[in-house]
Design a protein around this motif. Sequence first.
Motif, PDB file in Angstrom:
ATOM      1  N   ARG A   1       0.833  -1.206   0.000  1.00 42.42           N
ATOM      2  CA  ARG A   1       0.000   0.000   0.000  1.00 42.42           C
ATOM      3  C   ARG A   1       0.866   1.254   0.000  1.00 42.42           C
ATOM      4  NH1 ARG A   1      -5.202  -1.608   0.774  1.00 42.42           N
ATOM      5  NH2 ARG A   1      -5.949   0.478   1.265  1.00 42.42           N
ATOM      6  N   ALA A   2       2.006   1.191   0.691  1.00 42.82           N
ATOM      7  CA  ALA A   2       2.915   2.337   0.681  1.00 42.82           C
ATOM      8  C   ALA A   2       3.499   2.548  -0.707  1.00 42.82           C
ATOM      9  CB  ALA A   2       4.034   2.124   1.708  1.00 42.82           C
ATOM     10  N   ALA A   3       3.863   1.454  -1.389  1.00 36.86           N
ATOM     11  CA  ALA A   3       4.406   1.566  -2.745  1.00 36.86           C
ATOM     12  C   ALA A   3       3.360   2.130  -3.700  1.00 36.86           C
ATOM     13  CB  ALA A   3       4.886   0.197  -3.231  1.00 36.86           C
ATOM     14  N   ALA A   4       2.101   1.699  -3.548  1.00 37.86           N
ATOM     15  CA  ALA A   4       1.031   2.203  -4.412  1.00 37.86           C
ATOM     16  C   ALA A   4       0.792   3.687  -4.175  1.00 37.86           C
ATOM     17  CB  ALA A   4      -0.249   1.408  -4.165  1.00 37.86           C
ATOM     18  N   ARG A   5       0.819   4.109  -2.941  1.00 38.52           N
ATOM     19  CA  ARG A   5       0.588   5.533  -2.651  1.00 38.52           C
ATOM     20  C   ARG A   5       1.767   6.391  -3.139  1.00 38.52           C
ATOM     21  NH1 ARG A   5      -3.880   6.657   0.160  1.00 38.52           N
ATOM     22  NH2 ARG A   5      -4.922   4.933   1.264  1.00 38.52           N
ATOM     23  N   ARG A   6       2.983   5.881  -3.041  1.00 33.65           N
ATOM     24  CA  ARG A   6       4.130   6.612  -3.592  1.00 33.65           C
ATOM     25  C   ARG A   6       3.982   6.775  -5.102  1.00 33.65           C
ATOM     26  NH1 ARG A   6       7.159   3.258  -0.103  1.00 33.65           N
ATOM     27  NH2 ARG A   6       7.733   1.914  -1.864  1.00 33.65           N
ATOM     28  N   ALA A   7       3.532   5.721  -5.761  1.00 36.98           N
ATOM     29  CA  ALA A   7       3.366   5.781  -7.209  1.00 36.98           C
ATOM     30  C   ALA A   7       2.290   6.798  -7.589  1.00 36.98           C
ATOM     31  CB  ALA A   7       2.997   4.395  -7.745  1.00 36.98           C
ATOM     32  N   LEU A   8       1.187   6.826  -6.862  1.00 34.36           N
ATOM     33  CA  LEU A   8       0.146   7.816  -7.136  1.00 34.36           C
ATOM     34  C   LEU A   8       0.660   9.234  -6.928  1.00 34.36           C
ATOM     35  CD1 LEU A   8      -2.990   6.108  -5.560  1.00 34.36           C
ATOM     36  CD2 LEU A   8      -2.691   6.762  -7.956  1.00 34.36           C
ATOM     37  N   ASP A   9       1.472   9.413  -5.906  1.00 35.36           N
ATOM     38  CA  ASP A   9       2.033  10.742  -5.654  1.00 35.36           C
ATOM     39  C   ASP A   9       2.947  11.181  -6.794  1.00 35.36           C
ATOM     40  OD1 ASP A   9       2.453  13.020  -3.789  1.00 35.36           O
ATOM     41  OD2 ASP A   9       4.515  12.279  -3.785  1.00 35.36           O
ATOM     42  N   ARG A  10       3.705  10.238  -7.351  1.00 33.63           N
ATOM     43  CA  ARG A  10       4.648  10.586  -8.425  1.00 33.63           C
ATOM     44  C   ARG A  10       3.938  11.033  -9.691  1.00 33.63           C
ATOM     45  NH1 ARG A  10       9.046   5.915  -8.953  1.00 33.63           N
ATOM     46  NH2 ARG A  10       9.968   7.388 -10.434  1.00 33.63           N
ATOM     47  N   VAL A  11       2.711  10.561  -9.918  1.00 35.75           N
ATOM     48  CA  VAL A  11       1.972  10.972 -11.119  1.00 35.75           C
ATOM     49  C   VAL A  11       0.921  12.032 -10.803  1.00 35.75           C
ATOM     50  CG1 VAL A  11       2.360   8.729 -12.200  1.00 35.75           C
ATOM     51  CG2 VAL A  11       0.229   9.130 -10.933  1.00 35.75           C
TER      52      VAL A  11
ATOM     53  N   GLN B   1      -5.296   7.549 -17.441  1.00 33.38           N
ATOM     54  CA  GLN B   1      -3.977   7.263 -18.013  1.00 33.38           C
ATOM     55  C   GLN B   1      -2.892   7.412 -16.947  1.00 33.38           C
ATOM     56  OE1 GLN B   1      -3.706   6.061 -20.920  1.00 33.38           O
ATOM     57  NE2 GLN B   1      -1.598   6.330 -21.611  1.00 33.38           N
ATOM     58  N   ARG B   2      -3.008   8.423 -16.107  1.00 33.27           N
ATOM     59  CA  ARG B   2      -2.018   8.618 -15.042  1.00 33.27           C
ATOM     60  C   ARG B   2      -2.110   7.511 -13.992  1.00 33.27           C
ATOM     61  NH1 ARG B   2      -2.184  14.694 -13.027  1.00 33.27           N
ATOM     62  NH2 ARG B   2      -4.356  14.687 -13.718  1.00 33.27           N
ATOM     63  N   VAL B   3      -3.320   7.011 -13.725  1.00 33.89           N
ATOM     64  CA  VAL B   3      -3.468   5.900 -12.792  1.00 33.89           C
ATOM     65  C   VAL B   3      -2.791   4.652 -13.339  1.00 33.89           C
ATOM     66  CG1 VAL B   3      -5.126   4.345 -11.676  1.00 33.89           C
ATOM     67  CG2 VAL B   3      -5.573   6.810 -11.735  1.00 33.89           C
ATOM     68  N   HIS B   4      -2.956   4.388 -14.619  1.00 34.22           N
ATOM     69  CA  HIS B   4      -2.310   3.211 -15.209  1.00 34.22           C
ATOM     70  C   HIS B   4      -0.787   3.342 -15.172  1.00 34.22           C
ATOM     71  CE1 HIS B   4      -6.150   1.640 -16.194  1.00 34.22           C
ATOM     72  NE2 HIS B   4      -6.417   2.511 -17.139  1.00 34.22           N
ATOM     73  N   MET B   5      -0.285   4.563 -15.328  1.00 35.67           N
ATOM     74  CA  MET B   5       1.160   4.751 -15.182  1.00 35.67           C
ATOM     75  C   MET B   5       1.581   4.500 -13.738  1.00 35.67           C
ATOM     76  SD  MET B   5       3.651   7.989 -16.083  1.00 35.67           S
ATOM     77  CE  MET B   5       3.470   7.802 -17.861  1.00 35.67           C
TER      78      MET B   5
ATOM     79  N   ALA C   1       4.208   1.210  -9.474  1.00 36.19           N
ATOM     80  CA  ALA C   1       4.098   0.381  -8.268  1.00 36.19           C
ATOM     81  C   ALA C   1       4.668  -1.014  -8.499  1.00 36.19           C
ATOM     82  CB  ALA C   1       2.639   0.280  -7.823  1.00 36.19           C
ATOM     83  N   GLN C   2       4.706  -1.431  -9.738  1.00 39.18           N
ATOM     84  CA  GLN C   2       5.273  -2.736 -10.098  1.00 39.18           C
ATOM     85  C   GLN C   2       6.791  -2.757  -9.927  1.00 39.18           C
ATOM     86  OE1 GLN C   2       3.253  -4.020 -13.636  1.00 39.18           O
ATOM     87  NE2 GLN C   2       4.712  -5.668 -14.037  1.00 39.18           N
TER      88      GLN C   2
END
Length: 289
Positions: free
Chosen positions: A147-157, A176-180, A185-186
């Motif tokens: 969940r932390a990795a997913a939230r970091r990824a959302l913050d980056r986009v 499109q930004r969510v898919h990025m 997060a991967q």
Amino acid sequence: MSADTRTPDDVAPATEARSAAGPGGLDAARVSWSTAGRLILDGVDVTAPAGAVSGLLGPNGSGKSTLLRVLAGVQPPSSGDAAPGHPASVVFAGADLLAAPRRRRARTLAFVEQEASTDLPVTVLDAVLLGRIPHRSLLAGDSADDRAAARRALDRVGMADYADRELTTLSGGERQRVHMARALAQEPALILLDEPTNHLDIAAQLDALRVLRDLADRGVTVLAALHDLQLAAQHCDHVVLLSGGRVVAAGDVRDVLVPEVLDPVYGVRTEVLTHPRTGRPVLTFAPRG
């Protein structure tokens, strides 16, 4: 995403090969794909160096999306079309991606498709958490680290404030930004993107390309299909130009994005200027004739 149920012990080790793109780079050779008797990709060779933003360019129908789908393992290459007895190969960092099981490949490679829509009522955060599936056991749920990795990824986009929104309520550019973010997060070593700036306004386009630059600076191999040659000129280090399912030019943007290469492919008259601050090429176009 469906997970491969085989364990590493069930699968032969990936084939070792020397990549022309260098350590960590992508090196694909003899990639062909056809449908209904029509050859879409005709023995394509493509490299994407590690630590660089590589652009995959070409007119509509040139084979960019199909090539990315084959490289990502979404669809297998056609056999024997380009060079009978010499099958296609897709090698990344010495490993044969075509031979790798899906789960192992997903730990290495992330793919952002141009139209990755869903009608399922999932939240933005849950959609991004799909990118964590390759990193956990098959029956495990989301961990705090996931969940932390997913939230970091959302913050980056720039989508951190949308975590609890349903994905179906977002605009095309927001999805499109969510898919990025899901791809980020991967935590891939190789990321393939099909028109990542599609549906985005100019500020969001620049933000997306900034994210790709940051990834490349961290050593990630980036290959993105881009429709806008101007964006490619300003942000890519290396480009591959397709036309009619074949590579017509590849290399540094200053060598490929020139009138003698672009004009016959796009049917235009190109003029190349130099950006006064960055020194990068600035392209202008006029109709031919």
